[in-house]
Design a protein around this motif. Sequence first.
Motif, PDB file in Angstrom:
ATOM      1  N   MET A 141       0.842  -1.029  -0.046  1.00 20.22           N
ATOM      2  CA  MET A 141       0.002   0.063   0.067  1.00 20.22           C
ATOM      3  C   MET A 141       0.907   1.354  -0.110  1.00 20.22           C
ATOM      4  O   MET A 141       0.652   1.999  -0.768  1.00 20.22           O
ATOM      5  CB  MET A 141      -0.846  -0.024   1.169  1.00 20.22           C
ATOM      6  N   ALA A 142       1.909   1.087   0.979  1.00 14.03           N
ATOM      7  CA  ALA A 142       2.747   2.418   0.623  1.00 14.03           C
ATOM      8  C   ALA A 142       3.389   2.831  -0.413  1.00 14.03           C
ATOM      9  O   ALA A 142       3.633   3.715  -0.815  1.00 14.03           O
ATOM     10  CB  ALA A 142       3.874   2.244   2.008  1.00 14.03           C
ATOM     11  N   LEU A 143       3.721   1.783  -1.227  1.00 12.11           N
ATOM     12  CA  LEU A 143       4.122   1.724  -2.634  1.00 12.11           C
ATOM     13  C   LEU A 143       3.195   2.021  -3.579  1.00 12.11           C
ATOM     14  O   LEU A 143       3.593   2.200  -4.844  1.00 12.11           O
ATOM     15  CB  LEU A 143       5.065   0.477  -2.785  1.00 12.11           C
ATOM     16  N   ASN A 144       1.897   2.123  -3.180  1.00 18.51           N
ATOM     17  CA  ASN A 144       0.926   2.336  -4.131  1.00 18.51           C
ATOM     18  C   ASN A 144       0.676   1.344  -5.171  1.00 18.51           C
ATOM     19  O   ASN A 144       0.257   1.294  -6.340  1.00 18.51           O
ATOM     20  CB  ASN A 144       0.887   3.804  -4.976  1.00 18.51           C
ATOM     21  N   LEU A 145       0.971  -0.094  -4.776  1.00 20.37           N
ATOM     22  CA  LEU A 145       0.786  -1.058  -5.785  1.00 20.37           C
ATOM     23  C   LEU A 145      -0.488  -1.591  -5.787  1.00 20.37           C
ATOM     24  O   LEU A 145      -0.993  -2.050  -6.734  1.00 20.37           O
ATOM     25  CB  LEU A 145       1.863  -2.161  -5.582  1.00 20.37           C
ATOM     26  N   ASN A 146      -1.123  -1.620  -4.648  1.00 20.09           N
ATOM     27  CA  ASN A 146      -2.473  -2.125  -4.361  1.00 20.09           C
ATOM     28  C   ASN A 146      -3.165  -1.710  -2.997  1.00 20.09           C
ATOM     29  O   ASN A 146      -2.406  -0.871  -2.323  1.00 20.09           O
ATOM     30  CB  ASN A 146      -2.420  -3.593  -4.557  1.00 20.09           C
ATOM     31  N   ARG A 147      -4.328  -1.934  -2.613  1.00 21.96           N
ATOM     32  CA  ARG A 147      -4.894  -1.618  -1.539  1.00 21.96           C
ATOM     33  C   ARG A 147      -5.572  -2.805  -0.841  1.00 21.96           C
ATOM     34  O   ARG A 147      -6.210  -3.469  -1.550  1.00 21.96           O
ATOM     35  CB  ARG A 147      -5.821  -0.504  -1.673  1.00 21.96           C
ATOM     36  N   THR A 148      -5.411  -2.887   0.479  1.00 22.97           N
ATOM     37  CA  THR A 148      -5.881  -4.035   1.303  1.00 22.97           C
ATOM     38  C   THR A 148      -7.150  -3.374   2.203  1.00 22.97           C
ATOM     39  O   THR A 148      -6.806  -2.325   2.873  1.00 22.97           O
ATOM     40  CB  THR A 148      -4.919  -4.725   2.158  1.00 22.97           C
ATOM     41  N   PHE A 149      -8.147  -4.078   2.290  1.00 26.02           N
ATOM     42  CA  PHE A 149      -9.383  -3.657   3.349  1.00 26.02           C
ATOM     43  C   PHE A 149      -9.464  -4.747   4.101  1.00 26.02           C
ATOM     44  O   PHE A 149      -9.459  -6.064   3.812  1.00 26.02           O
ATOM     45  CB  PHE A 149     -10.632  -3.308   2.379  1.00 26.02           C
ATOM     46  N   VAL A 150      -9.844  -4.390   5.350  1.00 23.05           N
ATOM     47  CA  VAL A 150      -9.726  -5.369   6.338  1.00 23.05           C
ATOM     48  C   VAL A 150     -11.150  -5.028   7.127  1.00 23.05           C
ATOM     49  O   VAL A 150     -11.855  -4.130   7.237  1.00 23.05           O
ATOM     50  CB  VAL A 150      -8.634  -5.002   7.611  1.00 23.05           C
ATOM     51  N   LEU A 151     -11.695  -6.073   7.774  1.00 21.01           N
ATOM     52  CA  LEU A 151     -13.104  -6.157   8.647  1.00 21.01           C
ATOM     53  C   LEU A 151     -12.368  -6.360  10.133  1.00 21.01           C
ATOM     54  O   LEU A 151     -11.958  -7.459  10.430  1.00 21.01           O
ATOM     55  CB  LEU A 151     -13.761  -7.312   8.465  1.00 21.01           C
ATOM     56  N   PRO A 152     -12.319  -5.112  10.768  1.00 24.01           N
ATOM     57  CA  PRO A 152     -11.820  -5.242  12.099  1.00 24.01           C
ATOM     58  C   PRO A 152     -12.490  -5.699  13.048  1.00 24.01           C
ATOM     59  O   PRO A 152     -14.063  -5.491  13.039  1.00 24.01           O
ATOM     60  CB  PRO A 152     -11.493  -3.657  12.209  1.00 24.01           C
ATOM     61  N   VAL A 153     -12.234  -6.518  14.208  1.00 24.23           N
ATOM     62  CA  VAL A 153     -12.965  -6.949  15.297  1.00 24.23           C
ATOM     63  C   VAL A 153     -12.259  -6.153  16.557  1.00 24.23           C
ATOM     64  O   VAL A 153     -11.328  -6.744  16.924  1.00 24.23           O
ATOM     65  CB  VAL A 153     -13.005  -8.459  15.335  1.00 24.23           C
ATOM     66  N   PRO A 154     -13.075  -5.229  17.185  1.00 20.94           N
ATOM     67  CA  PRO A 154     -12.386  -4.462  18.156  1.00 20.94           C
ATOM     68  C   PRO A 154     -12.127  -5.582  19.324  1.00 20.94           C
ATOM     69  O   PRO A 154     -12.875  -6.500  19.711  1.00 20.94           O
ATOM     70  CB  PRO A 154     -13.467  -3.684  18.620  1.00 20.94           C
ATOM     71  N   LEU A 182     -16.262 -11.583  -0.402  1.00 16.08           N
ATOM     72  CA  LEU A 182     -16.287 -11.783  -1.925  1.00 16.08           C
ATOM     73  C   LEU A 182     -17.192 -10.828  -2.313  1.00 16.08           C
ATOM     74  O   LEU A 182     -16.749  -9.944  -3.260  1.00 16.08           O
ATOM     75  CB  LEU A 182     -16.406 -13.069  -2.486  1.00 16.08           C
ATOM     76  N   VAL A 183     -18.524 -10.735  -2.010  1.00 19.72           N
ATOM     77  CA  VAL A 183     -19.595  -9.741  -2.645  1.00 19.72           C
ATOM     78  C   VAL A 183     -18.949  -8.315  -2.186  1.00 19.72           C
ATOM     79  O   VAL A 183     -19.034  -7.404  -3.111  1.00 19.72           O
ATOM     80  CB  VAL A 183     -21.023 -10.108  -2.025  1.00 19.72           C
ATOM     81  N   HIS A 231     -17.075  -3.369  -4.666  1.00 16.16           N
ATOM     82  CA  HIS A 231     -15.978  -2.121  -4.279  1.00 16.16           C
ATOM     83  C   HIS A 231     -15.495  -1.974  -5.917  1.00 16.16           C
ATOM     84  O   HIS A 231     -15.328  -0.856  -6.241  1.00 16.16           O
ATOM     85  CB  HIS A 231     -14.938  -2.722  -3.416  1.00 16.16           C
ATOM     86  N   ALA A 232     -15.059  -3.092  -6.535  1.00 15.77           N
ATOM     87  CA  ALA A 232     -14.535  -3.044  -7.694  1.00 15.77           C
ATOM     88  C   ALA A 232     -15.339  -2.434  -8.773  1.00 15.77           C
ATOM     89  O   ALA A 232     -15.029  -1.710  -9.622  1.00 15.77           O
ATOM     90  CB  ALA A 232     -14.093  -4.420  -8.357  1.00 15.77           C
ATOM     91  N   TRP A 233     -16.659  -2.700  -8.694  1.00 19.78           N
ATOM     92  CA  TRP A 233     -17.709  -2.031  -9.526  1.00 19.78           C
ATOM     93  C   TRP A 233     -17.947  -0.817  -9.299  1.00 19.78           C
ATOM     94  O   TRP A 233     -17.768   0.178 -10.445  1.00 19.78           O
ATOM     95  CB  TRP A 233     -18.983  -2.734  -9.348  1.00 19.78           C
ATOM     96  N   ARG A 234     -17.671  -0.118  -7.992  1.00 22.41           N
ATOM     97  CA  ARG A 234     -17.822   1.184  -7.666  1.00 22.41           C
ATOM     98  C   ARG A 234     -16.753   1.864  -8.423  1.00 22.41           C
ATOM     99  O   ARG A 234     -16.704   2.926  -9.073  1.00 22.41           O
ATOM    100  CB  ARG A 234     -17.854   1.356  -6.276  1.00 22.41           C
ATOM    101  N   LEU A 235     -15.338   1.500  -8.307  1.00 22.14           N
ATOM    102  CA  LEU A 235     -14.222   1.962  -8.674  1.00 22.14           C
ATOM    103  C   LEU A 235     -14.360   2.038 -10.224  1.00 22.14           C
ATOM    104  O   LEU A 235     -14.026   3.140 -10.677  1.00 22.14           O
ATOM    105  CB  LEU A 235     -13.068   1.199  -8.361  1.00 22.14           C
TER     106      LEU A 235
END
Length: 171
Positions: free
Chosen positions: A38-51, A110-111, A116-120
């Motif tokens: 991500m720092a290199l702007n190669l791709n982006r990762t999205f996470v589902l956080p559990v507090p 997956l959905v 997300h891909a469709w929005r982009l």
Amino acid sequence: MTKAEFVALDLHDVTIQTFDSGKEAINTYLRRYAAKNMALNLNRTFVLPVPQQTGKSHVAAFYTLALQTIVRADLPDPTQLPRYPLPVILLAQLGIDQRYQGRSLGAKTLVTALRHAWRLASAPDGIAAMGVVLDVLDQDAARFYRHFDFFLPLSEQPDRLFCPIRSLESL
Ligand SMILES: CC(C)(COP(=O)(O)OP(=O)(O)OC[C@H]1O[C@@H](n2cnc3c(N)ncnc32)[C@H](O)[C@@H]1OP(=O)(O)O)[C@@H](O)C(=O)NCCC(=O)NCCS
């Protein structure tokens, strides 16, 4: 389980070292490469956080999106398309922590990634992409993806799945 939504990976908020999908390649990607890429702007990762009460959130699930190109000969119906490389969004990684597997979170992730891909790709001021591709990790992953009928195999690469961007509009 949490009602939280996916957010861009930020190591200030989540701990990634406890993530375990049961597949070393996926774990290693999140633990070692996701933030760097991500720092290199190669791709982006999205996470589902559990507090966690004790501090930073765990990661229940994650996905990674990147840009890539394919060639028209790969596609089932290549007529009308130019010969130069065709833009697609790559679903580069997807993983669910073992503690949360078997509860439909893989399907939800997956959905979420495909929407997300469709929005982009469909935003008037976004970047066009013809579809989404992904590389199936192994036989377990292949059995998982068989549950979803929006994928087509690419001609020369049976382990690579393709989904036309227009087919995601109603997802
Ligand atoms: C594959 C993975 C994402 C599935 O996550 P999950 O949360 O357990 O999946 P879900 O509970 O959403 O399952 C959705 C459907 O797929 C099925 N499924 C999931 N994994 C399966 C497998 N290995 N074999 C057969 N079916 C499977 C489920 O039974 C369910 O079917 P149903 O709707 O008929 O009940 C998860 O096991 C994982 O992260 N694996 C390691 C990383 C990986 O392989 N990622 C994919 C990289 S290409």
